[in-house]
Motif scaffolding. Structure first.
Motif, mmCIF file in Angstrom:
data_model
loop_
_atom_site.group_PDB
_atom_site.id
_atom_site.type_symbol
_atom_site.label_atom_id
_atom_site.label_comp_id
_atom_site.label_asym_id
_atom_site.label_seq_id
_atom_site.Cartn_x
_atom_site.Cartn_y
_atom_site.Cartn_z
ATOM 1 N N LEU A 8 0.808 -1.220 0.000
ATOM 2 C CA LEU A 8 0.000 0.000 0.000
ATOM 3 C C LEU A 8 0.839 1.267 0.000
ATOM 4 C CD1 LEU A 8 -2.878 -0.954 2.472
ATOM 5 C CD2 LEU A 8 -3.079 -0.538 0.011
ATOM 6 N N ASP A 9 1.928 1.283 0.768
ATOM 7 C CA ASP A 9 2.705 2.522 0.914
ATOM 8 C C ASP A 9 3.498 2.899 -0.330
ATOM 9 O OD1 ASP A 9 4.513 0.484 1.075
ATOM 10 O OD2 ASP A 9 5.617 1.288 2.801
ATOM 11 N N ARG A 10 3.550 2.015 -1.325
ATOM 12 C CA ARG A 10 4.266 2.335 -2.569
ATOM 13 C C ARG A 10 3.354 2.217 -3.785
ATOM 14 N NH1 ARG A 10 6.188 -2.859 -4.435
ATOM 15 N NH2 ARG A 10 6.039 -4.453 -2.815
ATOM 16 N N SER A 11 2.077 2.486 -3.591
ATOM 17 C CA SER A 11 1.101 2.402 -4.686
ATOM 18 C C SER A 11 0.582 3.788 -5.037
ATOM 19 C CB SER A 11 -0.082 1.506 -4.290
ATOM 20 O OG SER A 11 0.338 0.196 -3.991
ATOM 21 N N ASP A 12 0.675 4.160 -6.316
ATOM 22 C CA ASP A 12 0.069 5.413 -6.782
ATOM 23 C C ASP A 12 -1.436 5.243 -6.971
ATOM 24 O OD1 ASP A 12 2.456 7.055 -7.109
ATOM 25 O OD2 ASP A 12 2.995 5.658 -8.712
ATOM 26 N N ALA A 13 -1.851 4.023 -7.214
ATOM 27 C CA ALA A 13 -3.274 3.722 -7.357
ATOM 28 C C ALA A 13 -3.522 2.287 -6.912
ATOM 29 C CB ALA A 13 -3.726 3.908 -8.800
ATOM 30 N N VAL A 14 -4.651 2.068 -6.251
ATOM 31 C CA VAL A 14 -5.071 0.728 -5.843
ATOM 32 C C VAL A 14 -6.410 0.449 -6.511
ATOM 33 C CG1 VAL A 14 -5.728 -0.771 -3.925
ATOM 34 C CG2 VAL A 14 -3.850 0.867 -3.643
ATOM 35 N N MET A 15 -6.432 -0.572 -7.342
ATOM 36 C CA MET A 15 -7.648 -0.941 -8.063
ATOM 37 C C MET A 15 -8.252 -2.186 -7.423
ATOM 38 S SD MET A 15 -8.039 -1.934 -12.106
ATOM 39 C CE MET A 15 -7.184 -0.440 -12.598
ATOM 40 N N MET A 16 -9.433 -2.040 -6.853
ATOM 41 C CA MET A 16 -10.107 -3.147 -6.200
ATOM 42 C C MET A 16 -11.015 -3.860 -7.208
ATOM 43 S SD MET A 16 -8.732 -2.669 -3.324
ATOM 44 C CE MET A 16 -9.518 -4.033 -2.453
ATOM 45 N N LEU A 17 -11.063 -5.187 -7.139
ATOM 46 C CA LEU A 17 -11.889 -5.985 -8.037
ATOM 47 C C LEU A 17 -12.985 -6.707 -7.256
ATOM 48 C CD1 LEU A 17 -9.087 -7.687 -10.169
ATOM 49 C CD2 LEU A 17 -10.406 -5.651 -10.778
#
Length: 332
Positions: A220-229
């Motif tokens: 999480l701390d190195r994500s520019d975007a988190v896409m949930m499915l």
């Protein structure tokens, strides 16, 4: 671009950037009092849906009508398909009507490719989702949303997503959205990490251009975007995790987890969302969540795809601002 859009993997970087830039032009049409262009006047587009759909079908229909195309909506239920008519017979019927493009969603992986290469129909074929295989316009609208949020609408023109880090979380095994996004985001230079329980990771994923993690908290701390499915229960024939509560505890995105993300990182979801399982209401209703933007952007992206496949020589949008630089050469 080629004559058809079957897979996100078929697009080169230049193809993808051209579509995204053209979509920026199309997005400006939505700000006009009359949201309509004459670009596809006289062209006929068929929405051929063998699977239930709300967002994708309405999005394509809105895009087609904004480009002034004649639109025919075809659903398998209540049609000759429910009486046993084959895809070939349906295609030949459409060919006899002289359609210019077919937007197809089908439960069988590979059906759009077969339609495009079979010789049954002389029309552009756009894949609106086939089985667990591909959904290229969803990946394009996701990339469009990412570029707008992370780079900016105007600053992003001509740009890709090089160096951006995108985490895709959930039911990877049954997701055509995940497959399409991995292909397209890799082409655009982004670094993709898939996060899922081991039972929901496809065989052969080690050959995909991405990393795999079984822990959401670690990335999480190195994500520019988190896409949930969404967990696609309708495609499951076994128990892939113990309980919904256990899945939500380990792989759901809540406010506490969202706080671990970088301050400018965004949350994405292709919809429909199952609140309380893969995403909490707190996150879904947060300003960092782009779900509604993705729906809006989907119309612009699908307008761009239809224009580039069918549009001819005229500029995408007749206005003082020039069309994207390479568009005239492409469309001629």
């Amino acid at each position: 671009m080629m004559r058809h859009l079957i897979s996100a993997a078929d697009l080169t970087r230049d193809d993808a950037v051209l579509i995204l830039d053209t979509a920026e032009e199309m997005a400006r049409v939505a700000d006009r009092p009359i949201k309509k262009l004459p670009t596809l006047r006289g062209r006929t587009v068929v929405n051929l849906f063998f699977e239930d759909s709300t967002r994708t079908r309405i999005s394509f229909e809105a895009a087609e009508k904004r480009l002034s195309a004649d639109v025919i909506n075809f659903t398998a239920k209540g049609s000759s398909v429910s009486k046993g008519e084959s895809l070939k017979d349906t295609a030949q019927t459409l060919e006899a009507m002289g359609v210019d493009a077919v937007v197809i969603r089908h439960g069988a992986s590979g059906a759009p490719f077969w339609l495009a290469t079979s010789g049954w129909i002389d029309a552009a074929v756009i894949n609106a989702g086939d089985g667990t295989h591909q959904h290229p316009t969803q990946a394009l609208l996701d990339a469009f949303t990412l570029r707008r949020r992370l780079v900016g609408p105007d600053a992003g023109l001509g740009q890709d997503l090089a160096g951006r880090r995108v985490t895709i979380v959930g039911d990877i095994l049954h997701s055509r959205v995940a497959r399409s996004n991995v292909d397209l985001l890799h082409t655009l230079g982004a670094h993709v990490t898939l996060v899922a329980p081991p039972t929901l990771v496809p065989v052969g994923v080690e050959n995909w251009p991405c990393e795999v993690s079984f822990s959401l908290d670690k990335v999480l701390d190195r994500s520019d975007a988190v896409m949930m499915l969404r967990v696609q229960r309708e495609r499951m024939n076994a128990a892939y995790f113990p309980t919904e509560r256990e899945y939500a505890r380990r792989y759901g995105l809540d406010g506490e987890r969202m706080a671990k993300m970088p301050a400018d990182a965004i949350v994405m979801h292709p919809g429909p969302m199952v609140r309380g399982m893969e995403i909490t209401a707190e996150v879904a209703d947060s300003p960092r969540c782009t779900v509604v933007e993705q729906v809006t952007n989907g119309v612009s992206v699908r307008m761009a795809v239809l224009y580039l496949l069918l549009g001819g020589n005229e500029p995408a949008v007749a206005q003082n601002r020039p069309a994207p630089a390479s568009e005239e050469n492409h469309a001629s």
